[in-house]
Design an enzyme around this catalytic site. Structure first.
Site, PDB file in Angstrom:
ATOM      1  N   GLU A  25       0.868  -1.179   0.000  1.00  0.00           N
ATOM      2  CA  GLU A  25       0.000   0.000   0.000  1.00  0.00           C
ATOM      3  C   GLU A  25       0.898   1.221   0.000  1.00  0.00           C
ATOM      4  O   GLU A  25       1.947   1.226   0.653  1.00  0.00           O
ATOM      5  CB  GLU A  25      -0.890   0.015   1.247  1.00  0.00           C
ATOM      6  CG  GLU A  25      -1.683   1.308   1.359  1.00  0.00           C
ATOM      7  CD  GLU A  25      -2.760   1.284   2.430  1.00  0.00           C
ATOM      8  OE1 GLU A  25      -2.528   0.687   3.491  1.00  0.00           O
ATOM      9  OE2 GLU A  25      -3.829   1.881   2.195  1.00  0.00           O
ATOM     10  N   ASN A 362     -12.129  -2.933   1.147  1.00  0.00           N
ATOM     11  CA  ASN A 362     -11.091  -3.156   2.153  1.00  0.00           C
ATOM     12  C   ASN A 362     -11.659  -2.813   3.511  1.00  0.00           C
ATOM     13  O   ASN A 362     -12.257  -1.744   3.675  1.00  0.00           O
ATOM     14  CB  ASN A 362      -9.878  -2.263   1.903  1.00  0.00           C
ATOM     15  CG  ASN A 362      -8.854  -2.376   3.020  1.00  0.00           C
ATOM     16  OD1 ASN A 362      -8.242  -3.425   3.196  1.00  0.00           O
ATOM     17  ND2 ASN A 362      -8.684  -1.319   3.803  1.00  0.00           N
ATOM     18  N   GLU A 363     -11.517  -3.704   4.439  1.00  0.00           N
ATOM     19  CA  GLU A 363     -11.978  -3.470   5.828  1.00  0.00           C
ATOM     20  C   GLU A 363     -13.372  -2.868   5.885  1.00  0.00           C
ATOM     21  O   GLU A 363     -13.626  -1.953   6.670  1.00  0.00           O
ATOM     22  CB  GLU A 363     -10.977  -2.595   6.586  1.00  0.00           C
ATOM     23  CG  GLU A 363      -9.712  -3.339   6.928  1.00  0.00           C
ATOM     24  CD  GLU A 363      -8.795  -2.602   7.881  1.00  0.00           C
ATOM     25  OE1 GLU A 363      -8.964  -1.400   8.101  1.00  0.00           O
ATOM     26  OE2 GLU A 363      -7.860  -3.252   8.401  1.00  0.00           O
TER      27      GLU A 363
HETATM   28  O1  AHR Z   1      -1.782  -1.436   6.905  1.00  0.00           O
HETATM   29  C1  AHR Z   1      -2.229  -0.178   7.287  1.00  0.00           C
HETATM   30  C2  AHR Z   1      -3.743  -0.054   7.246  1.00  0.00           C
HETATM   31  O2  AHR Z   1      -4.334  -0.898   8.171  1.00  0.00           O
HETATM   32  C3  AHR Z   1      -4.386  -0.449   5.949  1.00  0.00           C
HETATM   33  O3  AHR Z   1      -4.463   0.604   5.076  1.00  0.00           O
HETATM   34  C4  AHR Z   1      -5.759  -0.848   6.342  1.00  0.00           C
HETATM   35  O4  AHR Z   1      -6.319  -1.820   5.531  1.00  0.00           O
HETATM   36  C5  AHR Z   1      -5.619  -1.248   7.775  1.00  0.00           C
HETATM   37  O5  AHR Z   1      -6.518  -0.570   8.551  1.00  0.00           O
END
Ligand code: AHR
Length: 733
Positions: A25, A362-363
């Site tokens: 990321e 994501n999440e």
């Molecule tokens: O890894 C850092 C962050 O943690 C990521 O962006 C997210 O998916 C998680 O909350």
């Protein structure tokens, strides 16, 4: 008493070929100036552009989204233009008129007057003697002029230059400069004798020597570090950056392809701008070059729920759905189709064959996510059945078709060490698990041995369950040491050096010693009690010290009471919540970003009104009572001193035993096996004198593995160092 009895001939499960992967990321400036080898910061002059839809508070350097999420916004523009500086009478200013193309919102107007402008890169432009650097810029002028690009010292001493004759409308001027010196704090300078206005639309400086020599490529040493982990896949591009904190900051594939100077910039919610040069095509190209699978995560029509979520309307959901479809087609469609043609124009006529996994959001979780997940999953699965789809929540529990669930754990080392059996009771017919983000974060911000030990213990449990937990990836991967947004990170770099934290070396050991199948084995170990302390936080927020708390209180609605609360801020984010709601009761342990249900939901018969609650907390157990009746009584799980997993490599004829000693004592472990063993084995260990030992730029190798040869037999005792991760490779007949 410590022992491992190994039955090599009894297979527990096959080894999952995809168990160890990478999650990249763009966080901590991991992209530009990091993995993405660009050496110029603010190369497109858009660092100070406030994301659309956000309000800016210049005094506090904050931007606030339409849903009220505030985030820091500081591009150092108060002191000028980020990364760019004028010298010797040169004047420069930003303009939003007649920019290079519609995605470029700014250009730089310069009147050199015999002086120069410089870019200081990401804490200096690093150059090395004899190495080549590719510079290009788009520039225009109405009066012909000569402009020289040079690599130079802070004082302007030249290390190599090239002069362009500039004239007419925007043109790409490109050169390769060989540096005559090594200087990690150099500058890229542009100078000219001309006093006329020269407009620069875009700039770029790359080392020629990138991974696989690709232009617009990746920083070789960082890629080499990644590949040493022997990864099976790359999850990209995030993380929270996929979600964004507003419609405009949500990630869109279509902005990340094509000539880099034509890509839209993107404000990442980790508080900086990217030019999107490291885009979808580059990620796929990297996967192809490295021979690994690609896992693409896309936005599913909502922003980050931890940041005042914006739930997009149907039209916008459809737009994001189409963006996902286009991404898939870009990767896979033939070159004579609309999206395949774009890929071909970008240099890859053949479809990419690496795309294997698609993650929906994501999440994200809950009702709003379920709606979107269902919409995306059902349509995509029908159109593109060949991919493996990943949900970010246990959507199967809501009756939705679910293949994989991505679970994330950020917690303290003890959480990981105490949870090595977490997946032992998984429903073998249920969903598969991808442990897509995990790291010991509490008490180990810079990455230390303690973190690596906890994670290693946890991974032995995952390896034992790799029939169902078939993929994992540590997070985050990178940190530019000058731009920390999140700690710890696996690899720390500055503009020319890098080092890895102990977790990296643990993963290198685990990822390179896989075997073909996990065999049956039993571990006998001593354990430590998990001891808790702290206070109670009453429902009205009052802190109550002591070992018991009792009160007559109204438990209507969702009633929560917190105990063993060691504090709510900073490092010590550890507490237990007793939750009473709708006639049910449960206890959740919050540790960092992890929430573990330690007492499952059970009926308690009461759903409102004033009732008598009573909590008694002992060191490693608690008793929760409601109106004189015991509702929960629980003893915390112990922390095993040793954990292990055993696999057999048929080709190499090896029994591989991964053995983690989380305790601070040396232990003698008796190993018995049904295999005929050769007389010696190699043991590779990662250890140090202290749990808190860590690597740094000054001492990159303070905690790294080393290998020794030991005498073994089918019944032997091995002495295992305190605080150690070990891989023993036994040769068997
Ligand atoms: O890894 C850092 C962050 O943690 C990521 O962006 C997210 O998916 C998680 O909350």
């Amino acid at each position: 008493m410590y022992s491992i009895n190994i039955k090599t001939k009894q297979k527990l499960t096959d080894v999952s070929k995809s168990l160890y992967g990478l999650f990249f990321e763009d966080i901590n400036r991991a992209g530009d100036g990091g993995l993405y080898a660009e050496l110029l910061r603010n190369r497109a002059f858009d660092d100070g552009i406030i994301p659309e839809g956000c309000k800016y508070d210049s005094e506090n350097k904050l931007i606030t989204s339409e849903t009220g999420w505030a985030s820091s916004f500081d591009c150092y523009e108060g002191e000028g233009i980020a990364a760019w500086e004028c010298h010797d009478g040169t004047v420069m200013k930003l303009t939003d008129k007649d920019t290079l193309n519609s995605n470029r919102r700014r250009a730089l107007e310069v009147n050199f007057n015999g002086g120069m402008i410089t870019n200081d890169g990401f804490m200096g432009v690093p150059v090395e003697k004899g190495k080549q650097y590719r510079f290009y810029m788009f520039a225009k002028t109405t009066v012909a002029a000569e402009v020289t690009a040079k690599l130079c010292s802070v004082d302007g001493v030249s290390y190599g230059d090239h002069t362009f004759s500039i004239n007419g409308g925007y043109t790409k001027y490109e050169c390769i400069i060989t540096s005559t010196e090594t200087d990690y704090n150099a500058r890229l300078a542009l100078y000219s004798d001309s006093s006329e206005t020269i407009v620069i639309g875009f700039t770029s400086l790359f080392p020629v020597d990138t991974y696989m020599g690709r232009e617009n490529g990746l920083r070789k040493p960082l890629v080499e570090r990644l590949l040493k982990l022997n990864p099976a896949f790359l999850r990209f591009p995030g993380g929270c950056i996929v979600e964004g904190f507003s419609k405009e900051t949500a990630y869109r594939f279509e902005d990340s392809i094509g000539p880099v100077w034509e890509r839209k910039p993107h404000w990442l919610l980790w508080s900086y701008m990217t030019t999107n040069g490291l885009g979808y095509h580059e990620y796929l190209q990297f996967c192809e070059d490295a021979g690994i699978d690609a896992m693409y995560v896309f936005n599913c029509g909502m922003t980050c729920q931890g940041r005042n979520a914006d739930y997009f309307d149907e039209n916008l959901i459809e737009e994001f759905y189409q963006d996902a479809v286009h991404a898939i087609l870009y990767a896979t469609a033939p070159a004579d189709t609309e999206w395949g043609k774009k890929r071909a124009e970008n240099g890859h006529p053949e479809p990419f064959t690496v795309l294997k996994y698609l993650e929906i959001g994501n999440e994200n979780w809950g009702t709003e996510y379920n709606k979107r997940y269902k919409y995306f999953y059902e349509k995509l699965k029908k159109e593109f059945p060949q991919f493996i789809y990943i949900s970010t929540d246990h959507t199967e529990k809501s009756g939705l078709a679910t293949e994989y669930v991505d679970e994330h754990f950020y917690s303290d080392p003890i959480f990981f060490a105490a949870n090595t059996r977490m997946y032992d009771s998984l429903d073998r017919n249920g969903v598969s698990i991808y442990c897509g983000e995990y790291a010991a974060t509490i008490g180990c911000k810079e990455g230390n041995l303690y973190a690596a030990l906890g994670e290693a213990a946890f991974l032995t449990g995952i390896e034992r369950n790799q029939d169902k937990v078939t993929m994992t990836s540590y997070a985050p991967l990178f940190q530019n040491v000058a731009y920390k947004a999140w700690e710890p990170d696996m690899i720390i770099f500055n503009n020319h050096e890098d080092y890895a934290i102990p977790s990296y070396y643990m993963l290198e050991m685990f990822g390179n010693n896989r075997g073909d199948y996990v065999c049956e084995y039993d571990v006998v170990t001593e354990n430590d009690r998990r001891i808790e302390c702290g206070h109670f936080t009453a429902p009205d927020g009052t802190i109550v010290e002591g070992k018991t708390y009792s009160a007559d209180t109204d438990i209507s609605g969702e009633f929560r009471i917190r105990f063993w609360d060691r504090g709510t801020v900073g490092e010590d984010q550890n507490h237990y919540d007793w939750i009473l709601e709708n006639g049910t009761s449960k206890v959740i342990h919050y540790n960092g970003w992890s929430a573990e249900i330690i007492c499952s939901e059970i009926p308690c018969g009461i759903s409102g009104g004033t009732n008598h609650i009573e909590i008694t907390a002992y060191e490693d157990s608690f008793k929760l009572m409601l109106d004189g009746k015991i509702i929960h009584e629980h003893t915390l799980g112990a922390i095993p001193h040793i954990t292990a997993v055993c696999t057999v490599d048929k080709k190499k004829k090896q029994l591989i035993t991964k053995l983690v000693n989380f305790s601070e004592n040396e232990v003698n472990v008796r190993i018995t096996t049904d295999a005929a063993m050769q007389e010696t084995a190699e043991i590779t260990s990662l250890t140090a004198d202290s749990y808190f030992a860590k690597n740094t730029f000054e001492n990159k190798n303070a905690v790294v593995p080393y290998t020794e040869t030991i005498a073994v037999s089918s019944d032997y005792v091995v002495t295992i160092k305190p605080r150690s991760v070990n891989v023993i490779c036994h040769n068997i007949d």
